[in-house]
Design a protein around this motif. Structure first.
Motif, short mmCIF file in Angstrom:
data_model
loop_
_atom_site.label_atom_id
_atom_site.label_comp_id
_atom_site.label_asym_id
_atom_site.label_seq_id
_atom_site.Cartn_x
_atom_site.Cartn_y
_atom_site.Cartn_z
N GLY A 61 -13.16 12.87 7.11
CA GLY A 61 -14.39 12.37 7.11
C GLY A 61 -15.39 13.24 6.00
N GLU A 72 -26.46 5.30 6.24
CA GLU A 72 -25.79 4.00 6.33
C GLU A 72 -24.81 3.77 5.08
OE1 GLU A 72 -29.08 4.37 6.48
OE2 GLU A 72 -29.57 4.04 8.57
N VAL A 75 -21.59 5.83 5.88
CA VAL A 75 -20.91 5.45 6.80
C VAL A 75 -20.24 4.15 6.61
CG1 VAL A 75 -20.87 4.22 9.25
CG2 VAL A 75 -21.94 6.40 8.80
N ALA A 76 -20.88 3.05 5.60
CA ALA A 76 -20.21 1.83 5.11
C ALA A 76 -18.82 2.53 4.26
CB ALA A 76 -21.32 1.22 4.17
N TYR A 78 -17.06 5.01 4.56
CA TYR A 78 -15.95 5.56 5.47
C TYR A 78 -15.33 4.24 6.29
CZ TYR A 78 -13.96 7.76 9.53
OH TYR A 78 -13.10 7.95 10.58
N ASP A 79 -16.16 3.51 6.85
CA ASP A 79 -15.81 2.26 7.69
C ASP A 79 -14.85 1.34 6.65
OD1 ASP A 79 -16.99 3.11 9.70
OD2 ASP A 79 -18.82 1.75 9.62
N ALA A 80 -15.12 1.03 5.40
CA ALA A 80 -14.33 0.42 4.61
C ALA A 80 -12.88 1.01 4.31
CB ALA A 80 -15.22 0.05 3.25
N GLN A 82 -11.37 2.95 6.20
CA GLN A 82 -10.79 2.94 7.56
C GLN A 82 -10.21 1.70 7.83
OE1 GLN A 82 -10.01 5.89 9.49
NE2 GLN A 82 -10.73 6.49 7.80
N ALA A 83 -10.97 0.46 7.54
CA ALA A 83 -10.50 -0.72 7.39
C ALA A 83 -9.26 -1.10 6.49
CB ALA A 83 -11.51 -1.73 7.21
N ALA A 89 -15.05 -0.12 -0.44
CA ALA A 89 -15.41 1.12 -0.30
C ALA A 89 -15.70 1.81 -1.82
CB ALA A 89 -14.19 1.94 0.22
#
Length: 173
Positions: A61, A72, A75-76, A78-80, A82-83, A89
């Motif tokens: 992280g 936001e 986090v977007a 990070y989420d991208a 992780q996906a 990203a």
């Protein structure tokens, strides 16, 4: 203090380090630490403009002051990652570049406090010797926030030196 990957490993051998925040500015340190330290230690990137490469290289992280102002967007990213959607990203990270460039020019604490003020949140006064941004710099920061897709930055004029409405807990930088 700049901690080498070898020193991280030696520390891990003596005590159970649960998390570390590295802001030495060496993005390749993530790979080095991951190669010699157990995954039981969470590794956080502490340098805003290196967050994407650090996440791609194995950071767990990011722990950056500006994240409290643009959560936001961060986090977007990070989420991208992780996906496995590195293109998304990268695109989101690119949108933050004007803000990261501003941080490099004006400093993390000054930028974070001013950005929060522009968004209607007060993180309290600067500790000396830091001073608030000039009106012209605050206007450039407001533009960088708009370019980053941050909803609702206030106009920079008239915000200097005036306490903003507090929406969250207080904190000092």
């Amino acid at each position: 203090m700049d901690i080498s990957a070898d020193l991280y490993a030696r520390i891990q051998g003596v005590c159970n380090v649960v998390v570390t925040k590295d802001d030495a500015g060496d993005v390749f340190r993530v790979s080095e630490v991951r190669a010699c330290c157990p995954r039981t230690m969470a590794y956080l990137c502490g340098t805003e403009y290196q967050s994407l490469p650090a996440l791609v290289l194995g950071a767990d992280g990011c722990c950056n002051a500006i994240n409290s102002v643009v959560p936001e967007q961060v986090v977007a990213i990070y989420d991208a990652v992780q996906a496995g959607n590195l293109e998304a990203a990268r695109e989101r990270f690119q949108k933050l570049q004007p803000l990261y460039t501003f941080i490099r020019a004006h400093g993390v604490a000054r930028t974070t406090k001013a950005a929060a003020e522009l968004l209607g949140v007060s993180f309290g006064p600067h500790r000396p010797p830091l001073q608030a941004l000039s009106g012209a710099a605050a206007a450039k920061l407001a533009q960088a926030l708009r370019e980053a897709g941050v909803p609702g930055p206030l106009a920079a004029s008239g915000t200097e030196g005036r306490p903003a409405t507090r929406r969250g807990g207080s904190r000092r930088a």
